[in-house]
Design a protein around this motif. Structure first.
Motif: not given
Ligand code: PLP
Ligand code: COI
Length: 342
Positions: A83, A186, A191, A222, A224-225, A247-249, A285
């Protein structure tokens, strides 16, 4: 282990705790150099570097865990490596080779082993890779020199509510990304774009902002984080959009949902659909899977109560438990998501 850092692991929040070492590598003259290990937590940077003026800055976030067996596990190392390459390509930075990314992550985790929270503490070691455009120039064009560094820091829950359902809010006057802009990468600037709405949410007593799609404001994008998912009729529903971070999660939870016998729908999710969902959560994450109590659409005044009894829903709870179980090594890693260090 007598070499464990003297930290109260169970009361850790999501902040910066200094650790022993970080690792760095520079890209110069068309090639990546050797990995440098340093104890310094500052960098020397030219005031005309592209990262400072034109936002050539990208990052990642992944975690390492200590299992019951004492072993260290890093979750989805390869996916994060891939990513950050896509993020680099997205804003014309030099992508780091996947193998070099993996080597650097493993090195920095091992070097800071004493900061990996013990099994059972609920905390983990957050790994933060960052890449910066370093070339001194004032013309708006990509740098030719880059710095890639990785630091680690022990963290607890991202949201103070932890796994307790929290309220989130929609502010229609703000977007974090443009329809075909940088939301899918990212990039630090995304942010920065989320800070003003984030501050409003905080002042309003909300845990996070839920963004709608920036083109039509019809669909859920989605948080913010973190990404967003909902559950209804034995189905895991999550937005498909060009302006969200893949998102990888979320990707992992979709697979876990399939493993649990749920259906998975990744598609545009109209905001009104919130009135019909049985459960919803933010996933990422840092966030892991944080249940949503209620979504307030501030400008329309509509309030969507998601958790009727104020408790996390059964599907979200099972998804969370399975994800944590795999990360900690309590459950079998059937999809090969975990890198176990020797
Ligand atoms: N969306 C945003 C804007 C994020 O900053 C994050 C954090 O990494 C995620 C989604 C979740 O992504 P991941 O599950 O890869 O951490
Ligand atoms: C993460 O979950 O890794 C994030 O980057 C989210 C946030 C801390 C920016």
């Amino acid at each position: 282990m007598d070499n464990t850092a003297n930290i109260d692991w169970t009361s850790l929040g999501f902040g910066y705790v200094p650790t022993d070492y970080n690792v760095r590598v520079s890209y110069k003259d068309g090639k990546w150099g050797e990995i440098e290990v340093t104890k310094s937590d500052s960098i020397n940077i030219h005031m005309a570097a592209t990262c400072l003026h034109y936002g050539q800055e990208i990052f990642e976030g992944l975690k390492a865990f200590r299992g019951k067996d004492g072993k260290i596990r890093i979750f989805r190392l390869e996916e994060n490596a891939k990513r950050i390459r896509r993020s680099a390509e997205g804003i014309m930075m030099e992508p780091l080779p996947v193998e070099l990314f993996k080597e650097m992550v493993i090195k920095v985790v091992k070097l800071n082993e004493r900061f990996i929270p013990p099994y059972g503490s609920g905390a983990s070691l957050y790994i933060r890779p960052i890449e910066l455009g370093m070339t001194a120039q004032v013309g708006v064009k990509p740098a030719t020199e880059y710095l890639f560094m990785i630091f680690v820091t022990p963290v607890g829950a991202y949201f103070k509510e932890g796994f307790r359902p929290a309220k989130i809010a929609i502010y229609r006057g703000y977007d974090r990304a443009a329809p075909l802009g940088t939301g899918r990468w990212k990039v630090g600037g995304n942010y920065a774009a989320s800070l003003a709405a984030g501050q409003k949410a905080k002042e309003g007593g909300y845990a996070a902002v839920l963004y709608l799609d920036p083109k039509e404001k019809k669909y859920i994008d989605e948080c913010g984080p973190a990404n967003f998912f909902a559950v209804r009729d034995n189905t895991y529903i999550t937005p498909k959009s060009d302006s969200i971070l893949p998102s990888i999660t979320n990707m992992s939870l979709q697979q876990i949902a399939l493993d649990m016998g749920l259906k998975v729908e990744a598609r545009p999710v109209p905001v009104e659909e919130l009135a019909t969902v049985e459960e919803a959560a933010e996933c990422g994450t840092a966030a892991v899977a944080a249940p949503i109590l209620q979504v307030d659409d501030i400008d329309t005044g509509v309030k969507y109560v998601i958790s009727k009894n104020g408790e996390p829903g059964p599907v979200t709870t099972e998804l969370y438990n399975r994800l944590r179980g795999i990360q900690l090594g309590d459950l079998e890693d059937t999809h090969n998501w975990v890198t176990v260090l020797d």
